[in-house]
Write an enzyme that holds these catalytic residues in place. Structure first.
Site, PDB file in Angstrom:
ATOM      1  N   SER A 206      16.624  12.794  11.568  1.00 42.72           N
ATOM      2  CA  SER A 206      15.442  12.536  12.412  1.00 42.72           C
ATOM      3  C   SER A 206      15.663  12.698  13.773  1.00 42.72           C
ATOM      4  O   SER A 206      16.120  13.684  14.380  1.00 42.72           O
ATOM      5  CB  SER A 206      14.902  11.165  11.977  1.00 42.72           C
ATOM      6  OG  SER A 206      13.543  11.014  12.259  1.00 42.72           O
ATOM      7  N   ASP A 334       7.482  17.243   5.035  1.00 39.65           N
ATOM      8  CA  ASP A 334       7.975  16.335   5.846  1.00 39.65           C
ATOM      9  C   ASP A 334       6.750  15.602   6.651  1.00 39.65           C
ATOM     10  O   ASP A 334       6.202  16.633   7.416  1.00 39.65           O
ATOM     11  CB  ASP A 334       8.912  16.430   6.537  1.00 39.65           C
ATOM     12  CG  ASP A 334       9.733  15.288   7.272  1.00 39.65           C
ATOM     13  OD1 ASP A 334       9.063  14.409   7.728  1.00 39.65           O
ATOM     14  OD2 ASP A 334      11.012  15.455   7.514  1.00 39.65           O
ATOM     15  N   HIS A 363      10.043  12.366   4.174  1.00 41.05           N
ATOM     16  CA  HIS A 363      11.082  12.210   5.428  1.00 41.05           C
ATOM     17  C   HIS A 363      12.109  11.337   4.838  1.00 41.05           C
ATOM     18  O   HIS A 363      12.006  10.141   4.514  1.00 41.05           O
ATOM     19  CB  HIS A 363      10.329  11.568   6.461  1.00 41.05           C
ATOM     20  CG  HIS A 363      11.003  11.453   7.833  1.00 41.05           C
ATOM     21  ND1 HIS A 363      11.156  12.519   8.454  1.00 41.05           N
ATOM     22  CD2 HIS A 363      11.791  10.419   8.255  1.00 41.05           C
ATOM     23  CE1 HIS A 363      12.128  12.242   9.569  1.00 41.05           C
ATOM     24  NE2 HIS A 363      11.978  10.906   9.593  1.00 41.05           N
TER      25      HIS A 363
END
Length: 419
Positions: A206, A334, A363
């Site tokens: 991320s 995502d 995610h």
């Protein structure tokens, strides 16, 4: 009258038969196949695999010929998968030893090493640096699973907890940002100095992935890492910000804003006397990540606004400059790192990059594979195949270079003896 030949043998009869006909097409195909070597493995159609480094790295990823099969129910919806992985994925029990590293501006970051590795892991074993996502740290489940897998393969692993994250101390009125690579640069240098005989690698998730890819692009040819992996990278922060405030994504926005507020309020005294454009009240009461960035982050790092911060902090701008092997893994569904932000063309044109896009995954979810739904995410075996492949290549290249040096030294000695 017959012609005589003096001193030579008569030509063979075959020379009078005319030119030899070409072999049939089938024979040519067999000859070509025999010299071509093993065929390039093809990834399963359920996966999108592309990149300038595809031919170089794909043969090492032995699990990609199988279909991506999300775990029933959990893996069918991106929001269910994202939330399930966050709350219910197992947390491996690992004893960690913390090292606090002072930064040049007086700040501090925390490095969590596996306890006992100094005695049990050889000093030349490869070192893997892990970069968690926004507000994440060494206590996150996806970080722990990767740590355990790499450690089981004989790697030394360290988790880089950014300022304020994972209970890392905050000693100056500055946190970290998507664009700031200074702390990572110092961590890599510190780890390299500590283990000079080891090759260094990094994995980021991320926001940690965005910082890692920016660092790789900024360092380019000078980068001391031997390879890296990026997962769930938002890549284009302008696009990510647009999608982050739509529909159900508001849930994630509010949750992350709450985590940022909690970290900030623990260290509020450091920020009380800040002057200029800082809006401490807005940051302390931020309902969204953008409000927090507007009140604090963009001012700390010299941006005109939160929008200016996002526009100039995207790793999609630097991936073209990456000169070390880089594997990027994204999920097509995502909700936080939108697929439309992936820099497909730059990855295709960069011979050091490989991109894998799974049809599902949410995610930081990827509830698929042998350990789904509670165990390690689907990505972990792929990551280790890639890293092990790089380590073998780097080690073999180093051994070959050492042999060349020994051979040159031996030749020089012989030359001296002859003289």
């Amino acid at each position: 009258m017959p012609r005589c030949c003096f001193g030579t043998s008569p030509p063979p009869l075959s020379s009078f038969r005319g030119p030899t006909p070409p072999p049939p097409a089938a024979s040519l195909r067999r000859i070509s196949a025999a010299h071509a070597g093993p065929a390039m493995p093809s990834p399963h159609p359920s996966l999108e695999v592309l990149g300038g480094g595809r031919d170089l790295f794909l043969p090492a990823l032995t699990t990609l010929d199988r279909p991506y099969s999300p775990f029933p129910v959990v893996g069918w919806n991106r929001h269910v998968e994202t939330i399930f992985a966050s709350f219910f994925r197992s947390l491996p029990d690992v004893r960690l030893r913390r090292e606090c590293l002072r930064t040049p501006d007086g700040g501090a970051v925390a490095l969590d090493w596996v306890s006992g590795d100094d005695r049990s892991v050889p000093p030349d074993s490869p070192v893997l640096i892990l970069l968690p996502g926004l507000t994440g740290g060494s206590g996150d489940t996806y970080v722990r699973h990767m740590l355990v897998r790499a450690r089981s393969k004989g790697w030394r692993v360290v988790v880089f907890n950014s300022r304020g994250c994972g209970d890392s101390p905050v000693t100056t009125p500055q946190f970290y940002s998507a664009s700031f690579t200074g702390d990572l640069r110092q961590v890599v240098s510190h780890v390299g100095d500590r283990y000079p005989k080891a090759n260094l690698y990094a994995v980021g998730w991320s926001l940690g992935a965005n910082i890692l890819v920016r660092y790789l692009g900024e360092e380019s040819h000078k980068c001391p890492l031997s390879g890296a992996v990026s997962l769930c990278n938002p890549f284009n922060l302008v696009i990510a910000d647009e999608d982050f405030r739509k529909g159900f994504n508001n849930v994630y926005d509010k949750a992350l804003a709450r985590s940022l507020r909690e970290i900030f309020k623990k260290h509020l005294l450091l920020f009380e006397d800040m002057v200029g454009e800082y809006n401490i009240t807005l940051a302390a009461n931020a309902k969204t990540v953008k409000e927090f960035d507007e009140g604090l982050t963009r001012v700390s790092f010299g941006f005109k606004s939160a929008d200016d911060y996002y526009a100039n902090s995207s790793s999609s701008d630097t991936i073209k400059h990456v000169c070390k092997p880089l594997l990027c893994i994204q999920a097509a569904n995502d909700p936080i790192a939108p697929a439309r932000g992936i820099p497909h063309e730059d990855i295709k044109e960069n011979p050091n990059c490989l991109l894998i896009v799974t049809p599902k995954g949410g995610h930081l979810g990827w509830a698929a594979g042998a350990e789904a739904p509670l165990g390690a995410p689907w990505t972990d075996p792929v990551i280790m195949d890639f890293l092990d492949h790089l380590e073998r290549r780097v080690s073999q290249a180093g051994a070959s270079l050492s042999k060349d040096k020994d051979r040159k030294h031996h030749t020089e000695n012989l030359h001296c003896l002859e003289v």
